[in-house]
Design a protein around this motif. Structure first.
Motif, PDB file in Angstrom:
ATOM      1  N   SER A  64       0.860  -1.178   0.000  1.00  8.71           N
ATOM      2  CA  SER A  64       0.000   0.000   0.000  1.00  8.71           C
ATOM      3  C   SER A  64       0.906   1.240   0.000  1.00  8.71           C
ATOM      4  CB  SER A  64      -0.897  -0.001   1.250  1.00  8.71           C
ATOM      5  OG  SER A  64      -1.501   1.258   1.435  1.00  8.71           O
ATOM      6  N   ILE A  66       1.065   5.242   0.034  1.00  9.62           N
ATOM      7  CA  ILE A  66       0.357   6.492   0.301  1.00  9.62           C
ATOM      8  C   ILE A  66       1.232   7.646  -0.185  1.00  9.62           C
ATOM      9  CG2 ILE A  66      -0.649   7.963   2.086  1.00  9.62           C
ATOM     10  CD1 ILE A  66      -1.079   5.453   3.773  1.00  9.62           C
ATOM     11  N   ASN A  81      -3.882  13.197   0.408  1.00 10.20           N
ATOM     12  CA  ASN A  81      -3.212  11.894   0.370  1.00 10.20           C
ATOM     13  C   ASN A  81      -4.013  10.921  -0.494  1.00 10.20           C
ATOM     14  OD1 ASN A  81      -1.133  12.718   2.035  1.00 10.20           O
ATOM     15  ND2 ASN A  81      -2.078  11.913   3.909  1.00 10.20           N
ATOM     16  N   GLN A  83      -3.885   6.811  -2.340  1.00  6.89           N
ATOM     17  CA  GLN A  83      -3.375   5.473  -2.046  1.00  6.89           C
ATOM     18  C   GLN A  83      -3.333   4.645  -3.324  1.00  6.89           C
ATOM     19  OE1 GLN A  83      -5.716   3.193   0.787  1.00  6.89           O
ATOM     20  NE2 GLN A  83      -3.877   2.263   1.637  1.00  6.89           N
TER      21      GLN A  83
END
Length: 441
Positions: A64, A66, A81, A83
């Motif tokens: 993942s 970010i 932000n 992802q």
């Protein structure tokens, strides 16, 4: 003038038919009891799952990422932000399942401990697509259905370097599992990131694996000899023996479409298609005495019909009257066999319960029929024939794949035998004979 006389043979047949239909009431009650006890067993299994761990699904590892992105709006620019996710290029899973039982009263649930190893590699060159956006955090994530089943997390390495992990995933769609926040300064996007993760996962009944890699290989093994392979993919190879099983799967992103389905789940929370992309095994318990008892009750119609037909033929050929009350007692004794079967199987297992119930029912009916006919030899012969019938029924219950065929052939043979035995019977003549016998002198 000759009086109108009733057909005694027809009346007797009507009484027997009425008793046959009446016996379906206790048989229906016994069938409801089996369903109730089976439902209770499922409730106990769910209770055990709530207090330990339920069916498990492994999804991961995946990365993942970010990152921060500049967005324009309301006459100004601001940063948010975002992802992104990176799936492994290669994903290999091996797991050895050790099964065991948990008891609650007379009920049991089958659990397992899966000694699992995940190996493979990530292609970090995909991070080049985010070169113009500052990366805030990268997490290595492994998701499981029920994190209570994570009994132990053993050796975990990235590029042959040991790592420590933290509980949870930080993703609402896949909340349970564990993760590791990676040090950005130590990542080299020019070389693959290899992972080797070992842990023991406890679950109940089923273990499913999501083929998360662009190339996926899965191998499952266990000493449990009764697997049922589940999911969208069957094993490409399997070996099942009395000492256990071993099965392997292989797939790729072209056949699983996993990248698109994973992105759809993460971005739009539409995970139902991803949830269906599974491969795995269910540890089936072949001695489900409730299922076998239910199947045995389905053949009760055949058993009662045969017994009543044999008595009716006995009256027909030997002119030996049998009272409807005696038919009723015999029918109740036959129904009691199934009640004995379900109650005993909860304690002794189905096979022993069937043997004891068949002997008890046969013994009782042999004594009763012997006294009813005034001949103990005839009672013993009846008991022997009934035992043969119960043996045939047991064979039907064991032959799952051929049960319908064997049951149909048995019905055909019995009907053919009755028709052959009665092919020369003149039913009108016998009715007239009954009337003449009843005509006053």
């Amino acid at each position: 003038m000759k009086k109108f006389l009733t057909n005694e043979l027809g009346i007797k047949f009507g009484f027997v038919l009425f008793l046959f239909l009446l016996l379906q009431v206790p048989m229906s009650m016994i069938e409801d009891l089996i369903s109730e006890r089976s439902h209770r067993q499922n409730e106990v299994r769910n209770d055990i799952a709530r207090s330990s761990s339920g069916e498990q699904r492994i999804m991961g590892p995946f990365l993942s990422v970010i990152y921060r992105e500049t967005v324009s709006g309301d006459d100004r620019d601001y940063e948010v932000n975002r992802q992104a996710f990176i799936l492994p290029e290669q994903f290999n899973l091996t797991s050895a399942l050790e099964s065991f039982e948990k008891y609650r009263g007379i009920y049991t649930a089958r659990l397992y401990q899966a000694d699992t190893r995940l190996t493979g590699k990530f292609d970090l060159s995909l991070l080049k697509e985010l070169a113009d956006r500052p990366v805030v955090e990268i997490n290595l994530i492994v998701s499981v259905s029920d994190s209570r089943g994570l009994i132990s997390i053993n050796e975990l390495t990235l590029n042959e370097q040991p790592i420590d992990v933290e509980p949870g995933t930080g993703i609402k769609q896949l909340a349970q599992g564990f993760h590791k926040t990676l040090d950005l300064s130590q990542l080299d996007i020019t070389t693959p990131l290899e992972f080797d993760l070992k842990f023991i996962l406890q679950g109940m009944g089923q273990l499913q694996i999501t083929p998360i890699g662009k190339s996926t290989q899965v191998e499952l093994s266990s000493s449990w000899p009764h697997p049922s392979f589940i999911g969208d993919y069957l094993p490409i190879a399997s070996d099942i023996t009395e000492s256990g099983f071993k099965a392997s799967w292989a797939t790729n992103n072209f056949s699983s479409n996993i990248s698109q389905l994973f992105e759809l789940c993460m971005s739009e929370s539409q995970c139902h298609q991803l949830d269906g992309r599974q491969m795995g095994v269910s540890l089936v318990d072949p001695v489900d005495h409730y299922l076998k008892s239910h199947r045995a009750v389905n053949y009760s119609l055949l058993v009662i019909t045969l017994i009543f037909a044999s008595f009716f033929l006995l009256e027909l050929f030997q002119a030996r009257p049998i009272h409807p009350v005696q038919y009723g007692f015999v029918g109740l004794a036959l129904a009691l066999f199934y009640l004995l079967l379900i109650s005993l199987s909860e304690h002794t297992g189905f096979n022993w319960a069937y043997l004891f119930s068949a002997l008890a029912s046969t013994g009782l009916l042999s004594i009763y029929v012997g006294g009813m006919l005034g001949n103990s030899k005839h009672g013993a012969m009846f008991g022997g024939c009934l035992m043969i019938l119960y043996s045939l029924l047991f064979g039907l219950l064991q032959a799952e794949s051929y049960a319908l065929l064997m049951g149909t052939l048995l019905c055909f043979v019995v009907l053919g035998l009755v028709m052959v035995l009665t092919r020369n019977v003149n039913w009108y003549e016998r009715s007239s004979a009954k009337e003449d016998d009843n005509e006053p002198a």
